[in-house]
Design an enzyme around this catalytic site. Structure first.
Site, short mmCIF file in Angstrom:
data_model
loop_
_atom_site.label_atom_id
_atom_site.label_comp_id
_atom_site.label_asym_id
_atom_site.label_seq_id
_atom_site.Cartn_x
_atom_site.Cartn_y
_atom_site.Cartn_z
N CYS A 1 0.85 -1.18 0.00
CA CYS A 1 0.00 0.00 0.00
C CYS A 1 0.89 1.24 0.00
O CYS A 1 1.96 1.26 0.61
CB CYS A 1 -0.93 0.11 1.20
SG CYS A 1 -2.09 -1.25 1.31
N ARG B 1 3.81 -0.34 -4.94
CA ARG B 1 3.60 -0.86 -3.59
C ARG B 1 2.31 -1.68 -3.47
O ARG B 1 2.09 -2.35 -2.47
CB ARG B 1 3.54 0.30 -2.59
CG ARG B 1 4.82 1.09 -2.54
CD ARG B 1 4.68 2.24 -1.56
NE ARG B 1 4.57 1.77 -0.20
CZ ARG B 1 5.59 1.53 0.61
NH1 ARG B 1 6.82 1.73 0.18
NH2 ARG B 1 5.40 1.10 1.83
N TRP C 1 -2.74 -2.76 -1.62
CA TRP C 1 -2.41 -4.19 -1.77
C TRP C 1 -3.18 -4.87 -0.65
O TRP C 1 -2.86 -4.70 0.52
CB TRP C 1 -0.91 -4.37 -1.61
CG TRP C 1 -0.43 -5.76 -1.87
CD1 TRP C 1 -0.09 -6.29 -3.08
CD2 TRP C 1 -0.21 -6.80 -0.91
NE1 TRP C 1 0.32 -7.60 -2.92
CE2 TRP C 1 0.25 -7.94 -1.60
CE3 TRP C 1 -0.37 -6.88 0.47
CZ2 TRP C 1 0.56 -9.13 -0.98
CZ3 TRP C 1 -0.06 -8.08 1.11
CH2 TRP C 1 0.40 -9.19 0.38
N ASN D 1 -1.37 2.34 5.66
CA ASN D 1 -0.49 1.27 5.20
C ASN D 1 -0.08 0.49 6.44
O ASN D 1 0.45 1.08 7.39
CB ASN D 1 0.73 1.92 4.51
CG ASN D 1 1.85 0.93 4.22
OD1 ASN D 1 3.01 1.32 4.13
ND2 ASN D 1 1.55 -0.33 4.06
N GLY D 2 -0.34 -0.83 6.44
CA GLY D 2 0.03 -1.64 7.61
C GLY D 2 -1.10 -2.58 7.98
O GLY D 2 -2.02 -2.80 7.19
N GLU E 1 17.17 -17.36 -8.77
CA GLU E 1 16.72 -16.03 -9.16
C GLU E 1 16.08 -16.06 -10.56
O GLU E 1 15.07 -15.41 -10.79
CB GLU E 1 17.91 -15.05 -9.10
CG GLU E 1 17.62 -13.63 -9.54
CD GLU E 1 16.55 -12.92 -8.73
OE1 GLU E 1 16.12 -13.44 -7.68
OE2 GLU E 1 16.11 -11.85 -9.18
N LYS F 1 12.26 -14.94 -11.35
CA LYS F 1 11.88 -13.90 -12.30
C LYS F 1 10.83 -14.40 -13.26
O LYS F 1 9.85 -13.71 -13.56
CB LYS F 1 13.10 -13.40 -13.11
CG LYS F 1 14.10 -12.54 -12.38
CD LYS F 1 13.64 -11.13 -12.09
CE LYS F 1 12.98 -11.00 -10.75
NZ LYS F 1 13.73 -10.87 -9.55
N GLU G 1 7.47 -14.78 -11.44
CA GLU G 1 6.88 -13.51 -11.01
C GLU G 1 6.20 -12.77 -12.14
O GLU G 1 5.12 -12.24 -11.96
CB GLU G 1 7.99 -12.57 -10.49
CG GLU G 1 8.47 -12.81 -9.11
CD GLU G 1 9.49 -11.76 -8.69
OE1 GLU G 1 9.27 -11.14 -7.65
OE2 GLU G 1 10.50 -11.56 -9.40
N HIS H 1 17.93 -36.24 -7.34
CA HIS H 1 17.19 -36.61 -6.12
C HIS H 1 15.72 -36.23 -6.20
O HIS H 1 15.08 -36.07 -5.16
CB HIS H 1 17.85 -35.96 -4.90
CG HIS H 1 19.26 -36.39 -4.70
ND1 HIS H 1 19.61 -37.68 -4.36
CD2 HIS H 1 20.43 -35.72 -4.84
CE1 HIS H 1 20.93 -37.78 -4.27
NE2 HIS H 1 21.44 -36.60 -4.56
N LYS I 1 6.17 -4.39 -4.38
CA LYS I 1 7.62 -4.22 -4.33
C LYS I 1 8.15 -4.22 -2.90
O LYS I 1 9.21 -4.73 -2.61
CB LYS I 1 8.02 -2.93 -5.03
CG LYS I 1 9.52 -2.84 -5.17
CD LYS I 1 9.94 -2.06 -6.36
CE LYS I 1 11.41 -2.24 -6.62
NZ LYS I 1 11.74 -3.55 -7.17
C1 G6P Z 1 9.15 -8.27 -2.48
C2 G6P Z 1 9.64 -7.80 -3.84
C3 G6P Z 1 10.93 -8.53 -4.20
C4 G6P Z 1 11.97 -8.32 -3.11
C5 G6P Z 1 11.44 -8.73 -1.74
C6 G6P Z 1 12.37 -8.28 -0.63
O1 G6P Z 1 8.74 -9.58 -2.56
O2 G6P Z 1 8.65 -8.04 -4.83
O3 G6P Z 1 11.44 -8.04 -5.43
O4 G6P Z 1 13.11 -9.09 -3.41
O5 G6P Z 1 10.17 -8.11 -1.49
O6 G6P Z 1 12.40 -6.88 -0.64
P1 G6P Z 1 13.59 -6.02 -0.05
O7 G6P Z 1 13.14 -4.58 -0.23
O8 G6P Z 1 13.71 -6.40 1.38
O9 G6P Z 1 14.80 -6.33 -0.84
#
Ligand code: G6P
Length: 609
Positions: free
Chosen positions: A2, A27, A74, A100-101, A482, A486, A489, A505, A604
């Protein structure tokens, strides 16, 4: 999660609220709304959907005024809907609030408020706050906020307005970030500085348990207890154009192509080839801390966790120290012990991830020191840490992290070298070639990015593939994780990252013509074993794509397509191997017409637990 925004000025601020919300949309983006004080009334507009849907709605139902608040959501409590969208109002419609929270005691409060006669119109936890404000309002919004926050448990960043005090916004913080912008004849409040850069670069940060009152003529801050607080004003160096797309179709593409410069910026003035030394003086870490450290624990979530794994391999090899990498959410749930000689690194792009903050707080008393590795040097994590290693990536708007991941790897490479230097596990003669190689990395990254069109072609050819296995070993195992993350996501394609040695395994049972394996095979200490993995996949009818050195004939023979990368020192290959994977995910998602920068259900910055 948010985003909140507020502007108090002496002109119409609705365009500013919308612009701010667009910048905060990363956000959360399932619903949005604004509330504006207009001629003694609160005018509210809300929609389910994105900021562009709110803008469309405002075209047919316009509103204007000099003071107001906005929110992009969100969902946590209550599904995305217009009713659940913020701002929320009290029973009389004279108070409006964005949040937000998460309010943890909202259910008890709601039952009590209902019994008192308050009428609830949403499924959110937030609505209790505005009804509490209604109870406590007695001519001063600031006082009403002070009394309200005393009843709340949980985390909150809130901003609210009252039609009886149409010149002001009152904001409060306990957990999620609140930034104040000091304009000329106008004041702003926001979840993030990116929403303020259009107006001012003069900012201050509300601390936990503080309240701010904003009017066009300035900002006044107090603690929850009512004591005045003098806030230092900082001048930001980020420019507004750093958050534009600059001709790219998506922020993610722009950010992928910015990565060589991110590494250059990170290395700048921290390396000396002449002396063979690494300088991390800007991080404020006393080299004695390195010398005293018997163990290193890295704490992070998501992509930052993967950067932490790369950091582990670097530190183990260069610094000869035991290293653990922990998911923040798991570490805080465990009975985690460490001795006083443990150095803890929190890795977080935003510096605001709730789990990472909580995990660091849980272990800080046991640690020798806590260092924040972050792209947000004014974040909560940075403020609470003993040292701050800036990842120098600039603002990242795409929700899927790319350039901040590479910035974290660059910072951790320097950290590992500085650690090894202090511990004397490697001398200047051994450091010098590593420094030279690190300095060549940005140019090599450019060589990989210059071949993006080939990666786009392959990504398009593989659009019908529904299952992927990303395989890597040793320092490229985190890159396999990673790469899979990606793809999941942003293209919503099933992908798993695995350590090559673990394939036999379990995952090998999945191999058939419907499963594509993307193998990371730079010529390093595990090269032959990775080639073995590829043969095993081929023998079972699986398709193989590989990331390998340009001149690698063996890899070309065994893989259907190779994404070539220049030769590079084995410790720094992740800077190159990750690029084709980011581009592959990007082009797959873009070709499917998906919302690359704002993938469904994600946010994010995860400021809830
Ligand atoms: C969310 C974002 C990711 C990020 C993660 C940790 O899931 O979508 O891209 O890696 O949070 O965020 P930070 O700000 O702690 O790196």
């Amino acid at each position: 999660m948010c985003g909140i925004i507020g502007c108090a000025a002496s002109r119409d601020i609705v365009p500013d609220l919308l612009e701010g919300l667009r910048r905060l949309e990363y956000r959360g983006y399932d619903s949005a709304g604004i509330a504006v004080l207009n001629g003694g009334r609160i005018e509210r507009r809300r929609v389910k959907g994105k900021i562009r849907d709110l803008e469309d709605h405002l075209r047919s139902s316009s509103v204007a005024g000099p003071c107001g608040i906005g929110h992009t959501r969100w969902a946590t409590h209550g599904r995305p809907s217009e009713d659940n969208a913020h701002p929320h109002t009290d029973c009389t419609g004279t108070l409006a609030l964005v949040h937000n929270g998460i309010i943890e005691n909202y259910w008890a409060l709601k039952e009590r408020l209902r019994a008192e006669g308050h009428v609830f119109r949403t499924e959110t936890d937030t609505e209790v706050i505005v009804h509490l404000l209604e109870n406590h309002y007695n001519g001063s919004l600031e006082e009403a906020v002070r009394r309200t926050v005393a009843e709340l448990e949980g985390s909150f960043a809130v901003a609210c307005v009252s039609h009886r005090e149409p010149d002001r916004i009152v904001a409060a913080r306990n957990g999620p970030p609140v930034v104040i912008g000091h304009g000329s004849g106008e004041s702003f409040v926001s979840s993030d500085i990116t929403a303020l850069l259009q107006h001012t670069r003069r900012v201050s940060y509300l601390a936990d348990r503080e309240i701010a009152v904003l009017t066009s003529s300035g900002v006044r801050c107090t603690t929850f207890a009512g004591e005045p607080v003098e806030k230092p004003v900082e001048v930001l160096t980020w420019e507004a154009e750093m958050i534009e797309k600059k001709g790219f179709a998506h922020f993610m593409a722009k950010e992928i192509f910015e990565q060589p410069d991110v590494v250059r910026d990170s290395l700048k003035s921290r390396l000396s080839l002449e002396s063979g030394r690494v300088f991390l003086g800007d991080a404020g870490i006393d080299p004695k801390i390195f010398r005293d450290s018997k163990r290193v624990v890295l704490v992070a979530c998501g992509t930052s966790y993967h950067a932490g794994l790369v950091g582990k391999y670097l530190l183990e090899t260069l610094g000869r120290v035991p290293v653990d990498v922990e998911y923040a959410s798991e570490l805080r749930a465990r009975d985690f012990t460490m001795d006083r000689g443990t150095l803890v690194l929190g890795i977080s792009q935003s510096g605001e991830t709730a789990d990472t903050l909580a995990a660091l707080r849980a272990v800080r008393d046991q640690a020798r020191a806590v260092v924040a590795v972050t792209n947000s040097v004014n974040s909560t994590m940075a403020r609470e840490a003993d040292g701050v290693l800036n990842t120098h990536s600039g603002p990242e708007i795409g929700v899927a992290a790319t350039k901040t991941f590479v910035g974290q790897m660059a910072a951790l490479s320097l950290f590992a070298l500085a650690f090894a230097q202090a511990k004397k596990t490697i001398g200047p003669e051994a450091v010098r070639p590593l420094i030279e190689e690190l300095q060549r990395v940005p140019h090599k990254m450019e060589t990989v990015l210059a071949r993006a069109a080939d990666i786009e072609r392959v990504a398009r050819n593989f659009l019908s593939c529904e299952h992927y296995l990303f395989l890597g070993r040793w320092i490229n195992f985190p890159i396999a994780l990673e790469g899979a993350l990606k793809l999941k996501e942003i293209s919503y394609t099933h992908a798993e990252g695995y350590a090559g040695g673990e394939m036999k395994h379990g995952p090998i049972a999945l191999i058939d013509e419907g499963m594509t394996t993307l193998a990371l095979v730079p010529r390093d200490r595990v090269y032959e074993k990775m080639l073995g993995n590829i043969s095993e996949v081929q023998a079972r009818g699986g398709r193989v794509l590989a990331v390998a050195f340009e001149n690698d004939a063996k890899a070309r023979n065994v893989a259907e397509e190779v994404f070539p990368i220049p030769e590079v020192h084995q410790l720094f290959s992740p800077f190159l191997t990750v690029l084709p994977l980011q581009l592959f995910a990007y082009y797959a998602a873009a070709a499917k017409g998906l919302d690359v920068d704002q993938p469904r259900n994600l946010a994010k910055s995860v400021t809830v637990e």
